[in-house]
Design a protein around this motif. Structure first.
Motif, PDB file in Angstrom:
ATOM      1  N   ALA A   1       5.340   5.897  -5.514  1.00  0.00           N
ATOM      2  CA  ALA A   1       3.938   6.263  -5.704  1.00  0.00           C
ATOM      3  C   ALA A   1       3.134   5.102  -6.252  1.00  0.00           C
ATOM      4  CB  ALA A   1       3.826   7.459  -6.635  1.00  0.00           C
ATOM      5  N   MET A   2       3.818   4.096  -6.806  1.00  0.00           N
ATOM      6  CA  MET A   2       3.063   2.957  -7.316  1.00  0.00           C
ATOM      7  C   MET A   2       2.946   1.865  -6.280  1.00  0.00           C
ATOM      8  SD  MET A   2       3.661   2.220 -11.221  1.00  0.00           S
ATOM      9  CE  MET A   2       5.290   2.844 -11.105  1.00  0.00           C
ATOM     10  N   GLY A   3       3.351   2.174  -5.062  1.00  0.00           N
ATOM     11  CA  GLY A   3       3.212   1.179  -4.020  1.00  0.00           C
ATOM     12  C   GLY A   3       4.342   0.172  -4.000  1.00  0.00           C
ATOM     13  N   ALA A   4       5.512   0.559  -4.529  1.00  0.00           N
ATOM     14  CA  ALA A   4       6.684  -0.279  -4.339  1.00  0.00           C
ATOM     15  C   ALA A   4       7.271   0.068  -2.976  1.00  0.00           C
ATOM     16  CB  ALA A   4       7.708  -0.024  -5.436  1.00  0.00           C
ATOM     17  N   THR A   5       7.817  -0.933  -2.292  1.00  0.00           N
ATOM     18  CA  THR A   5       8.465  -0.629  -1.022  1.00  0.00           C
ATOM     19  C   THR A   5       9.783   0.091  -1.304  1.00  0.00           C
ATOM     20  OG1 THR A   5       9.662  -2.702  -1.043  1.00  0.00           O
ATOM     21  CG2 THR A   5       7.509  -2.707   0.028  1.00  0.00           C
ATOM     22  N   GLN A   6      10.395   0.599  -0.256  1.00  0.00           N
ATOM     23  CA  GLN A   6      11.668   1.300  -0.458  1.00  0.00           C
ATOM     24  C   GLN A   6      12.689   0.369  -1.100  1.00  0.00           C
ATOM     25  OE1 GLN A   6      13.822   2.525   3.021  1.00  0.00           O
ATOM     26  NE2 GLN A   6      14.994   4.053   1.898  1.00  0.00           N
ATOM     27  N   TRP A   7      12.697  -0.878  -0.597  1.00  0.00           N
ATOM     28  CA  TRP A   7      13.650  -1.851  -1.122  1.00  0.00           C
ATOM     29  C   TRP A   7      13.377  -2.149  -2.593  1.00  0.00           C
ATOM     30  CZ3 TRP A   7      18.051  -3.954  -1.295  1.00  0.00           C
ATOM     31  CH2 TRP A   7      18.246  -5.209  -1.839  1.00  0.00           C
TER      32      TRP A   7
ATOM     33  N   THR B   1      -1.556   2.691   9.467  1.00  0.00           N
ATOM     34  CA  THR B   1      -1.712   2.675   8.015  1.00  0.00           C
ATOM     35  C   THR B   1      -0.473   2.071   7.363  1.00  0.00           C
ATOM     36  OG1 THR B   1      -2.986   4.695   8.127  1.00  0.00           O
ATOM     37  CG2 THR B   1      -2.102   4.105   5.983  1.00  0.00           C
ATOM     38  N   ASN B   2      -0.701   1.185   6.404  1.00  0.00           N
ATOM     39  CA  ASN B   2       0.397   0.662   5.605  1.00  0.00           C
ATOM     40  C   ASN B   2       0.556   1.585   4.387  1.00  0.00           C
ATOM     41  OD1 ASN B   2       1.981  -0.668   3.781  1.00  0.00           O
ATOM     42  ND2 ASN B   2       1.128  -2.692   4.232  1.00  0.00           N
ATOM     43  N   VAL B   3       1.644   2.375   4.408  1.00  0.00           N
ATOM     44  CA  VAL B   3       1.798   3.407   3.378  1.00  0.00           C
ATOM     45  C   VAL B   3       1.950   2.783   1.991  1.00  0.00           C
ATOM     46  CG1 VAL B   3       3.176   5.365   2.639  1.00  0.00           C
ATOM     47  CG2 VAL B   3       2.804   4.974   5.047  1.00  0.00           C
ATOM     48  N   VAL B   4       2.644   1.664   1.921  1.00  0.00           N
ATOM     49  CA  VAL B   4       2.840   0.991   0.636  1.00  0.00           C
ATOM     50  C   VAL B   4       1.485   0.570   0.059  1.00  0.00           C
ATOM     51  CG1 VAL B   4       3.767  -1.103  -0.399  1.00  0.00           C
ATOM     52  CG2 VAL B   4       5.196   0.265   1.121  1.00  0.00           C
ATOM     53  N   GLU B   5       0.658  -0.012   0.929  1.00  0.00           N
ATOM     54  CA  GLU B   5      -0.686  -0.436   0.541  1.00  0.00           C
ATOM     55  C   GLU B   5      -1.523   0.779   0.100  1.00  0.00           C
ATOM     56  OE1 GLU B   5      -1.833  -3.506   0.426  1.00  0.00           O
ATOM     57  OE2 GLU B   5      -3.798  -2.738  -0.222  1.00  0.00           O
ATOM     58  N   LEU B   6      -1.393   1.871   0.857  1.00  0.00           N
ATOM     59  CA  LEU B   6      -2.124   3.097   0.525  1.00  0.00           C
ATOM     60  C   LEU B   6      -1.784   3.568  -0.878  1.00  0.00           C
ATOM     61  CD1 LEU B   6      -3.725   5.754   1.224  1.00  0.00           C
ATOM     62  CD2 LEU B   6      -1.542   6.663   2.030  1.00  0.00           C
ATOM     63  N   ARG B   7      -0.498   3.556  -1.197  1.00  0.00           N
ATOM     64  CA  ARG B   7      -0.073   4.076  -2.505  1.00  0.00           C
ATOM     65  C   ARG B   7      -0.485   3.150  -3.639  1.00  0.00           C
ATOM     66  NH1 ARG B   7       5.667   5.833  -0.173  1.00  0.00           N
ATOM     67  NH2 ARG B   7       4.997   7.702   0.941  1.00  0.00           N
ATOM     68  N   ARG B   8      -0.735   1.885  -3.317  1.00  0.00           N
ATOM     69  CA  ARG B   8      -1.286   1.012  -4.351  1.00  0.00           C
ATOM     70  C   ARG B   8      -2.730   1.388  -4.649  1.00  0.00           C
ATOM     71  NH1 ARG B   8       1.685  -4.408  -2.132  1.00  0.00           N
ATOM     72  NH2 ARG B   8       3.705  -3.670  -2.843  1.00  0.00           N
ATOM     73  N   ARG B   9      -3.421   1.890  -3.626  1.00  0.00           N
ATOM     74  CA  ARG B   9      -4.823   2.281  -3.837  1.00  0.00           C
ATOM     75  C   ARG B   9      -4.924   3.677  -4.411  1.00  0.00           C
ATOM     76  NH1 ARG B   9      -7.795   1.418   1.657  1.00  0.00           N
ATOM     77  NH2 ARG B   9      -9.572   2.050   0.392  1.00  0.00           N
ATOM     78  N   VAL B  10      -3.925   4.518  -4.115  1.00  0.00           N
ATOM     79  CA  VAL B  10      -3.951   5.906  -4.582  1.00  0.00           C
ATOM     80  C   VAL B  10      -2.715   6.145  -5.444  1.00  0.00           C
ATOM     81  CG1 VAL B  10      -4.109   8.316  -3.878  1.00  0.00           C
ATOM     82  CG2 VAL B  10      -5.123   6.547  -2.448  1.00  0.00           C
ATOM     83  N   GLY B  11      -2.871   6.014  -6.745  1.00  0.00           N
ATOM     84  CA  GLY B  11      -1.737   6.149  -7.656  1.00  0.00           C
ATOM     85  C   GLY B  11      -1.473   7.605  -7.992  1.00  0.00           C
ATOM     86  N   MET B  12      -0.341   7.864  -8.666  1.00  0.00           N
ATOM     87  CA  MET B  12       0.016   9.257  -8.933  1.00  0.00           C
ATOM     88  C   MET B  12       0.704   9.417 -10.280  1.00  0.00           C
ATOM     89  SD  MET B  12       1.904  11.812  -6.357  1.00  0.00           S
ATOM     90  CE  MET B  12       1.347  13.492  -6.371  1.00  0.00           C
TER      91      MET B  12
ATOM     92  N   LYS C   1      -4.008  -1.066 -10.810  1.00  0.00           N
ATOM     93  CA  LYS C   1      -5.432  -1.041 -10.471  1.00  0.00           C
ATOM     94  C   LYS C   1      -5.718  -0.295  -9.167  1.00  0.00           C
ATOM     95  CE  LYS C   1      -6.880  -4.924 -13.182  1.00  0.00           C
ATOM     96  NZ  LYS C   1      -5.589  -5.094 -13.878  1.00  0.00           N
ATOM     97  N   PRO C   2      -5.398   0.988  -9.161  1.00  0.00           N
ATOM     98  CA  PRO C   2      -5.668   1.773  -7.957  1.00  0.00           C
ATOM     99  C   PRO C   2      -7.142   2.155  -7.908  1.00  0.00           C
ATOM    100  CG  PRO C   2      -4.745   3.199  -9.615  1.00  0.00           C
ATOM    101  CD  PRO C   2      -4.851   1.838 -10.236  1.00  0.00           C
ATOM    102  N   GLU C   3      -7.555   2.833  -6.856  1.00  0.00           N
ATOM    103  CA  GLU C   3      -8.928   3.338  -6.787  1.00  0.00           C
ATOM    104  C   GLU C   3      -8.967   4.820  -7.120  1.00  0.00           C
ATOM    105  OE1 GLU C   3     -10.098   2.183  -2.812  1.00  0.00           O
ATOM    106  OE2 GLU C   3      -8.976   0.334  -3.126  1.00  0.00           O
ATOM    107  N   VAL C   4      -7.873   5.482  -6.763  1.00  0.00           N
ATOM    108  CA  VAL C   4      -7.786   6.925  -6.985  1.00  0.00           C
ATOM    109  C   VAL C   4      -6.544   7.197  -7.823  1.00  0.00           C
ATOM    110  CG1 VAL C   4      -7.574   9.178  -5.861  1.00  0.00           C
ATOM    111  CG2 VAL C   4      -8.804   7.325  -4.712  1.00  0.00           C
TER     112      VAL C   4
END
Lengths: 255, 298
Positions: B182-188, A77-88, A164-167
């Motif tokens: 949480a917005m999908g930014a990388t650590q960097w 799993t690409n965690v960065v990609e995951l968090r783009r789909r699941v925002g918080m 533009k996340p999904e969740v």
């Protein structure tokens, strides 16, 4: 249609067990509320869904969490990609100390969108869908921290929507807000649920009853922290709970 | 409850002692400043202002132009900061954001030890090791040039910059990091676009404190910069010898006649230096103050 499904999800902070065998199927484009007394694992569960718990050292998740049928805890799993789909959205509004525009443009810029015109479009669209556009459109350069707390929280929602996340996961998004700002957020959630799957943790049972389609009740007992006691349509959970403990909690006998 | 006179008297004595000590610190600063003024101000009366702010410093011939010294100090201080800023911020980011815990535990005290190295040791190091490298690499006639001084000063200001910048990064709330991640930014991306900008005023303070440290440094600079009081103008100024304000005072104070024009001129340089460092510190303090007023951010 289930957006997120967990199977036998256990979670540990070091040796401390925090979630116990959670099995749940969260429906797509609906609002699911997680309720329960403090320390019952609601927030921990929420943060498992976008793997934000990974940022806390010495934590461990066991079991499966599927997003659209894909296990998000699998090694590839690409965690960065995951968090783009699941925002918080977090408990305390946490806009960056920058302008309103830069806050909303953060996500798109991180995704590599730099064109001024396109950014402006995304920012406007996101602020509109967060119901904040009319209040800030005259001064997008103002400091985000100069907004009221309720506005800041809606800005944080706009910031998430811009990716533009999904969740969208919301961790007690109204706990720092006054009742009017709270109602605005609830209306906003209702509007957003047409496009997004929303999971919200709340301490406030009226809020869960008012604003959610499904409700999950979580509880800890002496041996097992973070169990899922009951999950179903909100109306059912609040009017005809199947479990005695749910009934005790929603009628205010404890918690 | 009534206190015995004995207790009251003891209380009074301790309070007064603390007060005297506290005020005396301020007093000493004022006394030093007054002394500097008393010894330095006559220079402004005795020497023509054209001469004093002229381009030639030849005290033997009555030429007291401080401009080459001021520019010399400015040249090596600014060059030093240009070198030290990216290194210092990068190190602070590494120590605070990237390094695993055990590495941080080793690195932080090491950086503090770095701050404790006597400047004469660094000067010696610069003379014997850095200067030959500079001479050979850049083909300069001598290794004792402004650039060598800047390298040594950069090295000296690094510990200050790193530890202050690291504190600034440390003060950035975890909420911001979480929001970025949480917005999908990388650590960097999170470090570079969220954490560092949120800490920018602290980093600015770090730079100014580092500058204050660099501009006042004497010994190491005197040992490695060649000490030629020429105007550091032209593109090759970095690779020519320069002389700083501090080095001039230190080198010449021993050989002037007490009360002579030259003597007062050296104190006048001291006043100029004092004003410059005061302004730098003031700027640093005001950014810190602004940061505090904004609730720890910016």
């Amino acid at each position: 249609m289930d957006k997120i499904r967990t199977e036998h999800l256990y979670f540990y902070y070091g040796r401390k067990q925090a979630l116990w065998d959670i099995n749940i199927a969260i429906p797509e484009r609906r609002i699911t509320a997680l309720i329960g007394p403090s320390g019952c694992g609601k927030s921990t569960f929420l943060r498992c869904l976008n793997r934000m718990n990974d940022t806390i050292p010495r934590t461990r998740a066991e079991g499966r969490v599927y997003l659209d049928g894909q296990d998000i805890y699998s090694p590839d799993t690409n965690v960065v990609e995951l968090r783009r789909r699941v925002g918080m959205v977090f408990q305390r509004p946490n806009p960056f100390p920058a302008s309103v525009f830069d806050n909303v443009a953060f996500g798109p810029r991180v995704l590599g969108l730099y064109s001024r015109a396109e950014l402006a479009d995304v920012v406007e669209e996101s602020l509109r869908s967060a119901g904040l556009w009319d209040e800030v459109k005259d001064n997008l350069r103002q400091d985000a921290l100069s907004l009221s707390l309720g506005q800041q929280q809606r800005l944080c929602i706009a910031r998430v929507v811009a990716v533009k996340p999904e969740v969208i996961l919301m961790d007690e998004p109204c706990s720092a807000l006054d009742p009017i700002a709270t109602l605005k957020i609830e209306d906003l959630m209702r509007a957003l649920s047409k496009e997004y799957t929303i999971v919200i943790v709340t301490h406030n049972m009226q809020q869960a009853a008012r604003a959610s389609d499904f409700t999950a009740f979580m509880l800890s007992d002496a041996e097992r922290t973070g169990q899922l006691i009951e999950f179903g349509p909100t109306a059912d959970v609040f009017t005809r709970p199947r479990d005695k403990r749910t009934e005790d909690y929603i009628t205010g006998r404890f918690g | 409850m009534r206190q015995t006179p004995r207790v009251r008297w003891g209380e009074f004595a301790i309070e007064s002692l603390i007060r005297v000590i506290g005020f005396s610190t301020v007093g000493f600063v004022i006394i030093i400043f007054l002394f500097l003024l008393r010894e330095g101000l006559p220079a402004f009366a005795q020497i023509n202002l054209d001469n004093l702010f002229g381009t030639r410093w030849y005290p033997t011939f009555g030429l007291f132009g401080t401009l080459p010294l001021v520019l010399g100090s400015a040249l090596i201080t600014i060059t030093a900061i240009v070198i030290a800023l990216p290194l210092g911020v990068a190190t602070a980011v590494f120590v605070r954001e990237v390094a695993p815990n055990w590495a941080r535990e080793i690195l932080k005290p090491m950086i503090e030890v770095l701050a404790g190295i006597p400047s004469v040791v660094l000067g010696f190091f610069g003379m014997t090791l850095v200067a030959p490298i500079v001479r050979e690499t850049f083909g300069a006639p001598t290794g004792l040039v402004a650039f060598t001084g800047a390298l040594i000063l950069a090295y000296m200001s690094l510990p200050t910059i790193i530890s202050v910048a690291e504190d600034a990064l440390d003060a950035v709330p975890k909420l911001y990091r979480d929001a970025g991640l949480a917005m999908g930014a990388t650590q960097w991306q999170t470090i570079w676009r969220v954490v560092v900008p949120a800490a920018r005023s602290g980093i600015l303070t770090a730079v100014m404190l580092g500058m204050g440290r660099a501009i006042g440094e004497t010994m190491a600079v005197m040992m490695v910069t060649g000490n030629a009081a020429r105007m550091p103008l032209g593109l090759d100024a970095l690779f020519r010898p320069v002389r700083t304000m501090t080095a001039t005072i230190a080198a010449e104070m021993g050989e002037v006649a007490h009360g002579s024009v030259h003597y007062h001129a050296l104190f006048a340089i001291g006043i100029i230096l004092f004003v410059i460092t005061f302004l730098i510190n003031l700027a640093a303090a005001s950014t810190m103050f602004r940061k505090r007023r904004r609730g720890g951010l910016r």
